[in-house]
Design a protein around this motif. Structure first.
Motif, PDB file in Angstrom:
ATOM      1  N   ALA A 166      18.590  54.126  37.388  1.00  0.00           N
ATOM      2  CA  ALA A 166      19.450  53.031  36.927  1.00  0.00           C
ATOM      3  C   ALA A 166      20.279  52.491  38.094  1.00  0.00           C
ATOM      4  O   ALA A 166      20.502  51.288  38.213  1.00  0.00           O
ATOM      5  CB  ALA A 166      20.371  53.519  35.817  1.00  0.00           C
ATOM      6  N   ARG A 171      20.830  44.480  41.700  1.00  0.00           N
ATOM      7  CA  ARG A 171      21.910  43.879  40.904  1.00  0.00           C
ATOM      8  C   ARG A 171      21.431  42.511  40.400  1.00  0.00           C
ATOM      9  O   ARG A 171      20.605  41.862  41.044  1.00  0.00           O
ATOM     10  CB  ARG A 171      23.170  43.679  41.760  1.00  0.00           C
ATOM     11  CG  ARG A 171      23.689  44.931  42.409  1.00  0.00           C
ATOM     12  CD  ARG A 171      24.127  45.964  41.409  1.00  0.00           C
ATOM     13  NE  ARG A 171      23.172  47.079  41.325  1.00  0.00           N
ATOM     14  CZ  ARG A 171      23.324  48.138  40.559  1.00  0.00           C
ATOM     15  NH1 ARG A 171      24.375  48.261  39.806  1.00  0.00           N
ATOM     16  NH2 ARG A 171      22.423  49.087  40.532  1.00  0.00           N
ATOM     17  N   GLN A 183      27.710  59.653  31.851  1.00  0.00           N
ATOM     18  CA  GLN A 183      27.893  61.031  32.316  1.00  0.00           C
ATOM     19  C   GLN A 183      28.971  61.732  31.475  1.00  0.00           C
ATOM     20  O   GLN A 183      29.830  61.072  30.887  1.00  0.00           O
ATOM     21  CB  GLN A 183      28.275  61.025  33.790  1.00  0.00           C
ATOM     22  CG  GLN A 183      27.241  60.356  34.677  1.00  0.00           C
ATOM     23  CD  GLN A 183      25.899  61.089  34.655  1.00  0.00           C
ATOM     24  OE1 GLN A 183      25.790  62.210  35.130  1.00  0.00           O
ATOM     25  NE2 GLN A 183      24.881  60.453  34.069  1.00  0.00           N
ATOM     26  N   GLY A 205      33.894  51.956  42.106  1.00  0.00           N
ATOM     27  CA  GLY A 205      32.540  52.312  41.672  1.00  0.00           C
ATOM     28  C   GLY A 205      32.451  53.578  40.846  1.00  0.00           C
ATOM     29  O   GLY A 205      31.353  54.072  40.563  1.00  0.00           O
ATOM     30  N   THR A 206      33.580  54.138  40.423  1.00  0.00           N
ATOM     31  CA  THR A 206      33.525  55.385  39.664  1.00  0.00           C
ATOM     32  C   THR A 206      33.223  55.133  38.180  1.00  0.00           C
ATOM     33  O   THR A 206      33.237  56.065  37.382  1.00  0.00           O
ATOM     34  CB  THR A 206      34.836  56.198  39.801  1.00  0.00           C
ATOM     35  OG1 THR A 206      35.929  55.338  39.480  1.00  0.00           O
ATOM     36  CG2 THR A 206      35.016  56.723  41.209  1.00  0.00           C
ATOM     37  N   GLY A 207      32.990  53.877  37.834  1.00  0.00           N
ATOM     38  CA  GLY A 207      32.570  53.575  36.468  1.00  0.00           C
ATOM     39  C   GLY A 207      33.713  53.245  35.530  1.00  0.00           C
ATOM     40  O   GLY A 207      33.545  53.278  34.308  1.00  0.00           O
ATOM     41  N   ALA A 210      32.807  50.238  33.381  1.00  0.00           N
ATOM     42  CA  ALA A 210      31.744  50.629  32.452  1.00  0.00           C
ATOM     43  C   ALA A 210      32.337  51.483  31.326  1.00  0.00           C
ATOM     44  O   ALA A 210      32.077  51.247  30.138  1.00  0.00           O
ATOM     45  CB  ALA A 210      30.660  51.397  33.203  1.00  0.00           C
ATOM     46  N   GLY A 683      36.175  44.263  41.231  1.00  0.00           N
ATOM     47  CA  GLY A 683      35.387  44.697  40.076  1.00  0.00           C
ATOM     48  C   GLY A 683      33.905  44.368  40.168  1.00  0.00           C
ATOM     49  O   GLY A 683      33.118  44.833  39.357  1.00  0.00           O
TER      50      GLY A 683
HETATM   51  N1  LIG Z   1      26.782  56.765  33.981  1.00  0.00           N
HETATM   52  C1  LIG Z   1      26.320  55.733  34.639  1.00  0.00           C
HETATM   53  N2  LIG Z   1      25.002  55.416  34.585  1.00  0.00           N
HETATM   54  C2  LIG Z   1      24.521  54.350  35.258  1.00  0.00           C
HETATM   55  N3  LIG Z   1      25.273  53.532  36.007  1.00  0.00           N
HETATM   56  C3  LIG Z   1      26.589  53.797  36.086  1.00  0.00           C
HETATM   57  C4  LIG Z   1      27.178  54.902  35.420  1.00  0.00           C
HETATM   58  N4  LIG Z   1      28.495  54.890  35.684  1.00  0.00           N
HETATM   59  C5  LIG Z   1      28.720  53.834  36.473  1.00  0.00           C
HETATM   60  N5  LIG Z   1      27.577  53.177  36.725  1.00  0.00           N
HETATM   61  C6  LIG Z   1      27.393  51.981  37.540  1.00  0.00           C
HETATM   62  O1  LIG Z   1      28.193  52.089  38.696  1.00  0.00           O
HETATM   63  C7  LIG Z   1      28.669  50.822  39.075  1.00  0.00           C
HETATM   64  C8  LIG Z   1      30.167  50.846  39.227  1.00  0.00           C
HETATM   65  O2  LIG Z   1      30.758  50.938  37.946  1.00  0.00           O
HETATM   66  P1  LIG Z   1      32.079  50.154  37.581  1.00  0.00           P
HETATM   67  O3  LIG Z   1      31.989  48.739  38.023  1.00  0.00           O
HETATM   68  O4  LIG Z   1      32.374  50.447  36.178  1.00  0.00           O
HETATM   69  O5  LIG Z   1      33.091  50.912  38.536  1.00  0.00           O
HETATM   70  P2  LIG Z   1      34.650  50.695  38.712  1.00  0.00           P
HETATM   71  O6  LIG Z   1      35.239  52.040  38.774  1.00  0.00           O
HETATM   72  O7  LIG Z   1      35.153  49.764  37.678  1.00  0.00           O
HETATM   73  O8  LIG Z   1      34.692  50.015  40.143  1.00  0.00           O
HETATM   74  P3  LIG Z   1      35.812  49.105  40.825  1.00  0.00           P
HETATM   75  O9  LIG Z   1      37.083  49.880  40.833  1.00  0.00           O
HETATM   76  O10 LIG Z   1      35.278  48.913  42.187  1.00  0.00           O
HETATM   77  O11 LIG Z   1      35.877  47.874  40.033  1.00  0.00           O
HETATM   78  C9  LIG Z   1      28.199  49.848  38.018  1.00  0.00           C
HETATM   79  O12 LIG Z   1      26.992  49.250  38.435  1.00  0.00           O
HETATM   80  C10 LIG Z   1      27.912  50.738  36.835  1.00  0.00           C
HETATM   81  O13 LIG Z   1      26.940  50.180  35.980  1.00  0.00           O
END
Ligand SMILES: Nc1ncnc2c1ncn2[C@@H]1O[C@H](COP(=O)(O)OP(=O)(O)OP(=O)(O)O)[C@@H](O)[C@H]1O
Length: 743
Positions: A166, A171, A183, A205-207, A210, A683
């Motif tokens: 994934a 992108r 996770q 990027g820690t999700g 998401a 973001g």
């Molecule tokens: N469990 C997961 N499975 C697949 N992809 C994931 C998972 N967790 C996060 N991602 C992917 O990692 C990327 C970063 O996630 P996200 O944008 O939510 O991070 P963030 O913490 O909001 O980052 P930022 O602080 O930089 O905005 C995205 O492409 C998201 O789809």
């Protein structure tokens, strides 16, 4: 069994699930057709019910359609159970009402995300199904309880890493859902209870985004009866960001959320105009609430002396003491300024009517009261005197007056803002309202009461935006027949949740989700908690990516004023976006300025090393830009690229890359190359990022600059290239990197 035969087994199951999906779609379409063609007319109750059912079926269809891609993505083999459990985007039952697919948000699906080898929770094997266009293309197994598997099952373990698969896809310019690969640490956050404030701190990027979006979908599913009527308010930093995430909730079958930027929180206004950081900081302080309160109180004034007034051919006197007691009474009512004015004016008019009657030789107004009141109202003197004593005003006019008239500001801000701060506000005033004016306007609306005329008239862009949100929300919000009927009764059929919420300043939402929450000022928090008085909120952000990074800033210090220490904090530390090689550089940069902030580890080990291109001057650098862009276009193989630069360089860069398929700001997401500022990049993510002139972004190490450059450095999923014509701190870190690598 071989992998192919395993795939065949899963394909049979998948075919069965899709067959059921098709059947349900057909049934729902037929029902919808019947309702729609049912006799037009009938009484109001009938029409209401018919429309309610039509909407229900339409919603159901959208939900079923939304589940088409990736309908089923997981399977659990539970110890001591004969049949496996399948997990998918929605729940399905067969004709005998037996559950054949479990919704990912249902309690029964929890173990799919939560169980680990250390704590298998009765799960022998978890299987991820990779599917495309109704076909199983891959299988990945996690064995959680090896002892519970028989020999054949043990020899059939396979998988290619659903998560990594994934993460390594190109992108698309829009965020997708992660429902198949959430996770365990993320799942624990998504499923937390509805009430209270939950803060999710995590590096880039820690999700966080998401997780916040999946949590909104989870809450709308689990607490539908409590929050579907009021909806979820989702606040993100920019329109670019909202566009980037807008498809995630609909792809999860949920559209009961209203997405707004801080510049859109006040009905009738849609702004992204920014003040200078100094002005924004002052406007954002919570003390501004007191300044505004004083400002409005200053529109309630007792005259220095009694006032003589002409009414027709008579002269009457407005007595100072009468004004004082009327004002005190009106203030005691606790009503907002404009509402309390009615009581104030009525009280004084009665006294004046008595006086006027006496002047006219009558004992009392008696039956002539209406006539006397008309006379009083049409007297210019009376109107002027009453207005001076209690001036009716709208939020926009009140704010303009405060920020443009030194004596007004001084009177309201005495002891609250220094004379220098007051001058800063006055010197920097602008004609249009800015993002940091929005909470001030809302605060004023609260103090003043009824919505003023001038803000009800939406400008075109605001209307367009509202319509876009409405289009989205109208379609999929899971509205019950009862809610719909109630809505019809109250507002007529045209009002959707989003439409009503956007029109109504006093709308309150069931849950608040704030992304990039580190950016919000105390005044912005006030407006948000006013919109969500239950203080049920998911707050996600990263203190390190703040434009006001400061070592003393913590989530406690940010939220203390609003919720004290009554919030839960969860920390995410693994980046799913940025490769380790780039993260190392970003960590090093961050650590120099803010040694106390937590460093981020990446799931993607390795990755190509960031590249630095140095030039003698800016024009040479711009001349070389097309070649650098061309190289990234070819390396990205159809993926998305961002060119990130300070605002001042956007124009020359746009000229330099004119021959490429690029778009600026929000339009960048629809082109292969997005030309954006660090603020707009918040973001977002891209396969490849080119940072042009980092020194300009970092602005000599200002707090805002450091946060901005850190954001820019962490947007890539694959490649990072930096073009510079001046040696900066970041350039030094590159050499350090090289030395480290050579060693
Ligand atoms: N469990 C997961 N499975 C697949 N992809 C994931 C998972 N967790 C996060 N991602 C992917 O990692 C990327 C970063 O996630 P996200 O944008 O939510 O991070 P963030 O913490 O909001 O980052 P930022 O602080 O930089 O905005 C995205 O492409 C998201 O789809």
């Amino acid at each position: 069994m071989t992998e192919t035969s395993e795939i065949r087994v899963e394909q049979t199951k998948l075919d069965e699930l899709y067959a059921r999906l098709d059947e349900l779609r057909e049934e729902t379409t037929t029902r919808l057709g019947t309702v729609r063609t049912s006799e037009v007319g009938g009484n109001h109750q009938h029409r209401t019910e018919r429309d309610a059912f039509a909407t229900l079926y339409e919603d159901q269809l959208i939900r079923l359609d939304g589940a088409e891609e990736g309908l089923c993505f997981g399977r659990l083999d539970i110890v001591d159970e004969d049949d496996p459990t399948y997990i998918g985007r929605i729940g399905l039952t067969d004709e005998q009402r037996q559950q054949i697919l479990i919704d990912w948000r249902a309690p029964a699906a929890e173990r799919f995300y939560q169980s680990t080898a250390a704590n298998p929770e009765g799960i022998a094997r978890r299987r991820h199904l990779v599917t495309a266009n109704r076909k199983v293309t891959g299988i990945e197994d996690d064995v959680l309880d090896i002892d519970a598997l028989d020999d054949t099952q043990r020899s059939n373990l396979q998988g290619e890493g659903a998560l990594l698969a994934a993460l390594t896809t190109h992108r698309t310019g829009r965020m997708g859902d992660i429902v198949a690969t959430i996770q365990a640490e993320q799942d624990a956050i998504i499923r937390r209870p509805l009430s209270g404030v939950l803060v999710v701190q995590g590096g880039p990027g820690t999700g966080k985004t998401a997780v916040a979006l999946h949590r909104a979908a989870f809450l709308l599913y689990r607490h539908r009866e409590r929050i579907a009527k009021s909806g979820v308010l989702l606040v993100g930093p920019s329109t670019v960001f909202l566009k980037y995430i807008e498809k995630v909730l609909p792809s999860l079958g949920e559209t009961g959320a209203v997405l707004l930027t801080p510049g859109q929180l006040y009905p009738g206004l849609d702004t992204d105009a920014a003040d200078t950081p100094t002005v924004a900081e002052i406007k954002g302080r919570s003390v501004m609430a007191r300044v505004l309160k004083n400002h409005i109180a200053n529109y309630q004034r007792i005259p220095d002396d009694d006032v003589e007034m002409r009414v027709r051919s008579h002269t009457i006197v407005l007595r100072r003491r009468d004004v004082q007691s009327a004002r005190d009474r009106a203030r005691r009512s606790g009503d907002p300024h404009n509402a309390a004015r009615t009581g104030f004016v009525t009280g004084l008019l009665k006294i004046l009517a008595d006086d006027l009657a006496r002047e006219m030789g009558l004992d009392a107004p008696g039956e002539r009261l209406p006539e006397l009141l008309d006379d009083l109202r049409s007297s210019v003197d009376v109107r002027r005197a009453l207005n001076l004593a209690w001036f009716p005003i709208g939020p926009a006019a009140a704010l303009r007056s405060l920020l443009s008239r030194p004596h007004k500001l001084q009177a309201a801000a005495r002891k609250l803002l220094t004379p220098a701060e007051q001058s800063t506000l006055l010197d920097q005033r602008r004609d249009e309202f800015t993002v940091d004016d929005v909470p001030l306007l809302d605060e004023l609306a609260e103090l003043l009461g009824s919505a003023p005329q001038q803000t009800q008239a939406r400008d075109d862009s605001a209307r367009e935006y509202a319509e876009a949100v409405v289009d989205m929300t109208e379609t999929g919000g899971m509205v019950s027949a009862e809610t719909l009927a109630a809505r019809w009764e109250e507002q007529g059929p045209a009002m959707t949740l989003a439409e009503r919420a956007l029109e109504d300043r006093e709308w309150t939402y069931g849950h608040l989700v704030v992304d990039e929450a580190q950016e919000l000022s105390p005044m912005q928090w006030r407006i948000l908690f006013r919109r969500v008085p239950s203080k049920s909120a998911t707050v996600v952000g990263d203190l390190a990516q703040s434009s006001q990074v400061d070592n003393a800033r913590t989530w406690s210090s940010i939220l203390d004023e609003f919720v004290g220490d009554r919030f839960a904090l969860q920390v995410l530390t693994v980046s799913y976006r940025t490769p380790q090689s780039v993260m190392d550089l970003a960590n090093r940069y961050l650590h120099r300025h803010f040694p106390q902030l937590e460093l981020v580890e990446s799931v993607r080990q390795g990755g190509s090393d960031p590249q630095l291109d140095s030039f003698a001057d800016e024009s040479e650098m711009l001349a070389a830009l097309p070649e650098a862009v061309a190289a990234e276009v070819s390396a990205a193989e159809g993926g998305k690229i961002a060119v990130i630069a300070d605002e001042g360089l956007i124009e020359p860069i746009a000229e330099a890359v004119a021959d490429f398929d690029f778009g600026r700001s929000v339009t960048g997401l629809d082109h292969q190359i997005a030309l954006i500022t660090p603020q707009q990049a918040k973001g977002l993510e891209f396969d490849s990022v080119i940072i042009v002139e980092p020194g300009r972004i970092a602005r000599l190490g200002s707090e805002e600059g450091v946060g901005g450059l850190y954001v820019a450095l962490t947007r890539t999923t694959e490649r990072l290239r930096v073009l510079t014509s001046v040696s900066t701190e970041l350039t030094e870190l590159f050499s350090a990197e090289a030395v480290r690598q050579a060693g």
